[in-house]
Each structure stands twice: as C-alpha cells, then as structure tokens.
Write a protein that holds these residues in place. Structure first.
Motif, short mmCIF file in Angstrom:
data_model
loop_
_atom_site.label_atom_id
_atom_site.label_comp_id
_atom_site.label_asym_id
_atom_site.label_seq_id
_atom_site.Cartn_x
_atom_site.Cartn_y
_atom_site.Cartn_z
N LYS A 1 12.42 -38.65 6.53
CA LYS A 1 13.30 -39.99 6.30
C LYS A 1 13.35 -40.41 4.99
CE LYS A 1 13.07 -41.68 11.28
NZ LYS A 1 11.99 -42.31 12.01
N GLY A 2 12.82 -39.44 3.91
CA GLY A 2 13.16 -40.02 2.65
C GLY A 2 12.47 -41.34 2.25
N ARG B 1 25.81 -37.84 -7.82
CA ARG B 1 24.84 -37.32 -8.68
C ARG B 1 23.37 -38.02 -8.86
NH1 ARG B 1 27.52 -38.78 -14.03
NH2 ARG B 1 27.53 -40.88 -13.03
N THR B 2 23.32 -39.03 -8.14
CA THR B 2 21.95 -39.69 -8.42
C THR B 2 20.71 -39.36 -7.27
OG1 THR B 2 22.15 -41.50 -6.59
CG2 THR B 2 23.04 -41.84 -8.89
N PRO B 3 19.63 -39.34 -7.72
CA PRO B 3 18.50 -38.90 -6.98
C PRO B 3 18.58 -39.54 -5.44
CG PRO B 3 17.54 -39.90 -9.01
CD PRO B 3 19.19 -40.09 -9.03
N PHE B 4 19.04 -40.51 -5.39
CA PHE B 4 19.24 -41.26 -3.81
C PHE B 4 20.33 -40.55 -3.18
CE2 PHE B 4 16.50 -44.38 -6.03
CZ PHE B 4 15.22 -44.37 -4.93
N ALA B 5 20.88 -39.92 -3.79
CA ALA B 5 22.12 -39.12 -2.99
C ALA B 5 21.66 -37.67 -2.71
CB ALA B 5 23.52 -38.92 -3.68
N CYS C 1 13.52 -40.51 -3.40
CA CYS C 1 12.27 -40.83 -4.26
C CYS C 1 11.73 -39.32 -4.51
CB CYS C 1 11.10 -41.50 -3.30
SG CYS C 1 11.60 -42.87 -2.70
N GLU C 2 11.86 -38.39 -3.68
CA GLU C 2 11.23 -37.29 -3.90
C GLU C 2 11.96 -35.99 -4.81
OE1 GLU C 2 11.03 -37.13 0.61
OE2 GLU C 2 9.10 -35.95 0.32
#
Ligand code: HEC
Ligand code: HEC
Ligand code: HEC
Ligand code: HEC
Ligand code: HEC
Ligand code: HEC
Ligand code: HEC
Ligand code: HEC
Ligand code: HEC
Ligand code: HEC
Length: 337
Positions: free
Chosen positions: A48-49, A80-84, A88-89
């Motif tokens: 679930k990120g 392009r972002t980490p949350f896409a 967090c990982e």
C-alpha cells in the motif's frame, strides 16, 4: 493528517512500472552497500505504499514527514515524481525486504512489520548525517531521476569525490528547501566551509550575507570543469556575469585585469576596501618598480620624515591612475583618465 492519507489510501502500487531500480540492482555492490531489489518484486515493496508508512510516521513522530506532500516531489499528476512510482520507497528503498536482510528479518517481514519489544527494527535506507548507508548508495537514489541537466558533471566532481551527499545540502521533507533560497543557502554551505563564513563577515564583501547574492551565482556546486567549481569556464568570465563593464575591450588595457581579476581581488571578502588582496601602493608595487614612484615618504631631498611624496598621497596610486581596469580615453595610456 487523515486528509492526506485519503489521497493515498487505495493507491495500490503499480508493480508493472519498469523502473530505474533495475539499473541500480545490476551494479556490483560495495561492502555494506544495499542490493536494491527489482521494483517488480512483490515481496520487497509494501503493497500500500505511503499509506503503510504513514501508519507509524505521522505528524506526531519524532521526524514529521507530511511536509513532503507540499513539495514538487508530490505534485499530483506528475508521472516523474516519486509518488507516482513506489512513493516513499522510491527514495527510501524497500520497506519489506532487501538483499541485506538476515533470515531473522525475513521471518519478521521487514521494516514495516510489528517488532517484538527489545528487537531491532530492520533499518530503512536513510539520508544525510544519520544514515548508515554509503553516500554513493544514498546519492544513487536521487540520481535515478536527477542525473541529467545540472548533475551532468556530478560524477568525479569535488563534492562527489569528498563523499558529500545530496541530502547534506538538500532537505526534501520541508515545504521550501533552504539551499534553494538566497537567505537559507549560505548557512548550509558554512556547515562545512567555515573559512568562507569568516570571509563573508569581513568589512568588504560580496553581499551574500544580506541575501542579495548566492554562492551558486558564482559556483556550480554539482560539478564544473573549472577549478573551484566556478560557474563559467574562467574566473574572469564568472565575474563578467555581473561586472560587464570590466570586460572591455579597452583602448588601453591593463594587462593583469584581462588576465585574472584575482591578482588584485579576493572573491568572498577582504579587510581591505574593494575586496582588494592588498592596498595600494603595495598592491601595485608587486609588479611596478617603486623606482619612478617612491614607496616610502621621502622628502624632496630624499630623506625620511619630511614632506610626503605626491605619488603616495593618501597612500593611493589610484588617485592619479583611476582607470586601473583599463581606459578608453585617447590619452588614457597611463590609466589616468
Ligand atoms: C524524494 C525522496 C524522498 C521521498 C519521496 C521520501 N523521503 Fe523521507 N527522507 C528523504 C531524505 C533525503 C531524508 C533526510 C532528511 C531530509 O532531507 O529532509 C528523509 C528522511 C526521512 C525520515 C527521517 C529519518 C531520520 O533520520 O530520522 C523518515 C522517517 C522518512 N524520511 C520517511 C518518509 C516517508 C514515510 C515518506 C513517504 C510519505 C518519505 N520519507 C518520502 C527522502 C525522501
Ligand atoms: C510499524 C511501524 C512502522 C512502519 C509501518 C514504518 N516505519 Fe519507519 N520507522 C519506524 C520506527 C519505530 C522507526 C525508528 C527507528 C527504530 O525504532 O529502529 C522508523 C525509522 C524509519 C526511518 C529512519 C531510518 C531507520 O530505519 O532507522 C526511515 C527512513 C523510515 N522509518 C521510513 C519508513 C518508510 C518509507 C516506511 C514505509 C515503507 C516506514 N518507515 C514504515 C516504524 C515504522
Ligand atoms: C522518481 C524520481 C525522483 C527521485 C527519486 C528524486 N526526485 Fe527530486 N524531483 C523529481 C521531480 C519530477 C522534480 C520536479 C522537477 C520539476 O518540477 O521540474 C524534483 C525536484 C527536485 C528538487 C527541486 C525542488 C524545488 O522546489 O524546485 C530538488 C532539490 C530535488 N528534486 C532533490 C532530490 C533529492 C535530494 C533526491 C534524493 C533524496 C530526489 N530529488 C529524488 C523527481 C525525483
Ligand atoms: C553542495 C551543496 C549541494 C549538493 C551536495 C547537491 N546540491 Fe543540488 N542544489 C544545490 C544548490 C545551491 C542548488 C540551486 C542552484 C543550482 O542549481 O546550482 C541546487 C539545485 C538542485 C536541483 C534543482 C534545480 C536543478 O538544478 O535542477 C536539483 C534537482 C538538485 N539540486 C539535485 C541534487 C542531487 C540529486 C544531488 C546529489 C547528487 C545534489 N543536488 C547535491 C546544492 C547542492
Ligand atoms: C557536507 C559538507 C559540505 C557542504 C554542506 C558543502 N560543501 Fe563544498 N566542499 C566540501 C568538501 C569536503 C570539499 C572539498 C575540500 C575543500 O575544498 O574544502 C568542498 C569543496 C567546495 C568547493 C571548492 C572546490 C574546489 O575544487 O576547490 C566549493 C567552491 C564549494 N565546496 C562550494 C560549496 C557551496 C557553495 C556549498 C553550499 C551550497 C557547499 N560547498 C556545501 C564539503 C561541503
Ligand atoms: C562573486 C563570486 C563568488 C561568490 C558569491 C562565492 N564564491 Fe566561492 N569562490 C569564488 C572564486 C572566484 C573562487 C576561486 C578563488 C581563486 O581560485 O583564487 C572561489 C573559491 C571558493 C572555494 C575554494 C577555496 C577558496 O576559498 O579559494 C570555496 C570552498 C568557496 N569558494 C565557497 C563559497 C561559498 C560557501 C560561497 C557562499 C557562501 C561562495 N563561495 C560564494 C567566487 C565566489
Ligand atoms: C552575481 C553577480 C556578481 C558576480 C558574478 C560578481 N560580482 Fe562583484 N559585486 C556584485 C555586487 C551585487 C556587488 C556589490 C555592489 C554594491 O555594493 O554596490 C559587487 C561588488 C564587487 C566589488 C566591490 C566591493 C566593495 O567592497 O566595494 C568588487 C571588487 C567585485 N565585486 C569584484 C568581483 C569579482 C572579482 C568577481 C569575480 C570573481 C565578481 N565581483 C563577481 C555582484 C557580482
Ligand atoms: C591590477 C589590479 C586589479 C585587477 C587585476 C582588477 N582590479 Fe578591480 N579594482 C582594483 C582597484 C585598485 C580597485 C579600487 C578602485 C578605487 O579605489 O578607485 C578596484 C575596484 C573594483 C570594483 C569596484 C569599483 C568599480 O570600479 O566598480 C569592481 C567591481 C572591480 N574592481 C572588479 C574587477 C573585475 C571584475 C576584475 C577582473 C576583470 C578586476 N576588478 C581586476 C584593482 C584591480
Ligand atoms: C600583476 C602585476 C600588476 C599589478 C598588480 C599592477 N600592474 Fe599595472 N601593469 C602591469 C603590466 C604587465 C602592465 C603593462 C606594462 C607595460 O606595458 O609596460 C601594466 C601597466 C600599467 C600602467 C601603464 C604603464 C604604461 O607605461 O603605459 C599603469 C599606469 C599601471 N599599470 C598602474 C598600476 C596601478 C596603479 C596598479 C595598482 C592598482 C597596478 N598597475 C597593478 C602589471 C601590473
Ligand atoms: C600624483 C599622481 C600620481 C600618483 C599618486 C601615482 N602616479 Fe604613476 N604616474 C603619474 C604620471 C603623471 C605618470 C606619467 C609619467 C610620465 O609620463 O613620465 C605616471 C606613470 C606611471 C607608470 C608608467 C611608467 C612610467 O614611468 O611612465 C606606472 C607603472 C605608474 N605610474 C604606476 C604608479 C604606481 C604603482 C603608483 C602608486 C605607488 C603611482 N603610479 C602613483 C602620476 C601618478
């Protein structure tokens, strides 16, 4: 808190994204370095990120993490972002298991699982001073997205070679990263560059202290092909960005000016006026023989203690040779007009 959580609630991870971790995973590991698993490995990353992480890491935690949702790293709809990606990982590595995990950790289920009292929690990849991971591993996490553009020269640069981590300058869990602001940047640099802090508090300075200028207007901190990480190919070109009037061309050039401003000027701060390395006449007499223009106060009879020489009025050669950077006056050959 619940509001932000809702945003991510149900955003189950897309294990299908082929991602740069594969590249990271392929490189041979240094001792102590994590081997990051394939992003498609369903046992490594939490299902679930961010939602899983936020169960334990919230605003009441020792390290509040929510502000990251106010940064560009969490702009919704920006693929392009980490949350896409792995959320967090993407930065912190797998919360489940990675190749460094021991058998005992495996049985417990990684960082995100409940641990028994007294038992250590398998650590996440962390950044900056508190991190136990090698700097190269930390920086790789950021470089997976930031290797191009201004980081083209990062590998082999002075900061990279001296094991400076991205996170020792950048804060990503705050709404506005201080190193990207004129007011906040110098303190970040002074944490390691104490001598420069002293220089910027001298009487004659470039106005960094007042937030008018930034270190990064003269330095390319991510790497540069010029000595001292200068922004332009030469020292003089770095100065001409703002002091274009000193570039010339002049009808009557003053040789050292065209050659190197730092012959006469310090870049950061000086106890002498105009950032000078020395005051005239000594400054000038490094190169010009005092023979014609005496350097001590002789009388007209050549004896000390009498009327000072006109050439040393107020100690200045520039009283007469005012065009020390060059002259465009037809009769400015002696740099006097
Ligand atoms: C863009 C990469 C990135 C993302 C995405 C990210 N972090 Fe971080 N995190 C960092 C960095 C870098 C630090 C070091 C402190 C700093 O720079 O602010 C850090 C620090 C932390 C810490 C503090 C560790 C300590 O030393 O006490 C925690 C906890 C944490 N992050 C959790 C999270 C959680 C939970 C998420 C998702 C909601 C998340 N992070 C998303 C990069 C990231
Ligand atoms: C079950 C609770 C729990 C969950 C879920 C959890 N953490 Fe943690 N995390 C902790 C605790 C507690 C610490 C403090 C360190 C310790 O006690 O060993 C910590 C520490 C950290 C640190 C600091 C480095 C370290 O390992 O000490 C980071 C970074 C971090 N967590 C990120 C995350 C991320 C990212 C997630 C989601 C993938 C996550 N955590 C999920 C409880 C949790
Ligand atoms: C998954 C890709 C990804 C990762 C991993 C990542 N970033 Fe970013 N970062 C981005 C994107 C996308 C932006 C927004 C760029 C833009 O808007 O042009 C950004 C923006 C930034 C900015 C500019 C912020 C601003 O306010 O202008 C900084 C600084 C930054 N990242 C540092 C880091 C650091 C340090 C790390 C590692 C801890 C990291 N990033 C990890 C994708 C990433
Ligand atoms: C010595 C301090 C320092 C270090 C180390 C550092 N940065 Fe920066 N970074 C800055 C400064 C200052 C700026 C703003 C001015 C500029 O771009 O030169 C910046 C700007 C950025 C930006 C936003 C603007 C741009 O250039 O795209 C990103 C993204 C970024 N850095 C990523 C990184 C990454 C990734 C690393 C690690 C490989 C890193 N930085 C290491 C100081 C640093
Ligand atoms: C975590 C410590 C650290 C931080 C923070 C840091 N530096 Fe450095 N920097 C170093 C080290 C180590 C060196 C190499 C040894 C030296 O020259 O002192 C260096 C070297 C330099 C050099 C000289 C390069 C050369 O080739 O002689 C410049 C210029 C520089 N840093 C600028 C900056 C600026 C500007 C900032 C802030 C945006 C900054 N640094 C932040 C550690 C740091
Ligand atoms: C006006 C441009 C300018 C600004 C602003 C500037 N520097 Fe410099 N810096 C230079 C130049 C030019 C050199 C090279 C000096 C030389 O080679 O004689 C240098 C050299 C350095 C060095 C290498 C060691 C030394 O002192 O020669 C460090 C470290 C450094 N600067 C850090 C900083 C930091 C930190 C800031 C901001 C607080 C900063 N600089 C702001 C122009 C600048
Ligand atoms: C980003 C713009 C910028 C760059 C690049 C820059 N300067 Fe400056 N410089 C300034 C500003 C702004 C002042 C302050 C002007 C004022 O106070 O009126 C200044 C002032 C000076 C002064 C006068 C200081 C005093 O105490 O009166 C000297 C000398 C100087 N700069 C030399 C240099 C040299 C040499 C370089 C290249 C290493 C350089 N500058 C690069 C912006 C710049
Ligand atoms: C031969 C020594 C020398 C060299 C080389 C030199 N300067 Fe100067 N500069 C001076 C002196 C002396 C003053 C003070 C003038 C005065 O007192 O009237 C000065 C003053 C300045 C000032 C502040 C006053 C003004 O004229 O705006 C700036 C800016 C400046 N220099 C920039 C530069 C730049 C840029 C370079 C390189 C292209 C450079 N200087 C090279 C000797 C030099
Ligand atoms: C790094 C060495 C250096 C420094 C320091 C220096 N000069 Fe010069 N200067 C030269 C050179 C080289 C020439 C060209 C010599 C020539 O053409 O005979 C020159 C030429 C001159 C001339 C024109 C001479 C002529 O015969 O046309 C004057 C006037 C002059 N400098 C004044 C000064 C003053 C005033 C200072 C101090 C603010 C100063 N110089 C600092 C190297 C220097
Ligand atoms: C009172 C005004 C005055 C002062 C002060 C002064 N000069 Fe001169 N300087 C002159 C004049 C006038 C000439 C031209 C002499 C000639 O043409 O015979 C000259 C010529 C020169 C020359 C060219 C060589 C030559 O003999 O023609 C140099 C180099 C020079 N001065 C450097 C300096 C230096 C260095 C200082 C500071 C120690 C200084 N001057 C102070 C007026 C002055």
């Amino acid at each position: 808190m619940t509001k932000i959580r809702q945003v991510f609630l149900g955003t189950s991870l897309l294990f299908g994204i082929a991602f740069a971790f594969q590249v990271l995973a392929q490189e041979p590991a240094q001792p102590g370095e994590r081997v990051l698993p394939d992003p498609n490995d369903p046992t490594a990353y939490t299902e679930k990120g961010a939602d899983t992480c936020l169960k334990c890491h919230d605003e009441e935690s020792e390290f509040p993490v929510f502000n990251i949702f106010k940064t560009r790293h969490a702009v919704r709809g920006d693929a392009r972002t980490p949350f896409a990606k792995l959320q967090c990982e993407t930065c912190h590595g797998p919360g489940g298991l990675d190749a460094t995990a021991t058998q005992a950790m495996r049985e417990r289920g990684g960082h995100t699982a409940k641990v028994r009292k007294g038992e250590p929690r398998p650590p996440m990849l962390n950044f900056g001073a508190k991190s136990k991971d090698p700097v190269a591993t930390q920086n790789k996490m950021c470089l997976q997205c930031h290797e191009r553009q201004n980081r083209m020269d990062w590998q082999g640069s002075t900061h990279a070679n001296n094991e400076v981590s991205c996170a020792s300058c950048h804060s990503v869990h705050v709404p506005r990263d201080p190193v990207l602001t004129a007011a906040g940047q110098p303190d970040r640099c002074y944490a390691c560059h104490l001598r420069q802090r002293a220089d910027f508090h001298k009487p004659s300075v470039h106005p960094v202290r007042f937030g008018v200028m930034q270190c990064s207007e003269c330095h390319s901190v991510h790497g540069s092909s010029t000595a001292s990480l200068l922004k332009k190919p030469t020292l003089n070109q770095t100065c001409f960005q703002c002091h274009a009037d000193k570039r010339g061309p002049f009808l009557w050039e003053h040789a050292p000016v065209a050659e190197d401003c730092s012959v006469c000027h310090l870049p950061h701060g000086s106890i002498n006026p105009s950032l000078l390395v020395k005051r005239p006449p000594l400054l000038c007499q490094q190169c010009h023989s005092p023979a014609g223009h005496p350097s001590v106060s002789y009388t007209s009879a050549g004896l000390p203690g009498g009327t000072p020489s006109a050439y040393l009025l107020a100690g200045g050669c520039t009283n007469c040779h005012s065009q020390v950077h060059g002259s465009n006056h037809p009769s400015g050959v002696k740099l006097m007009r």
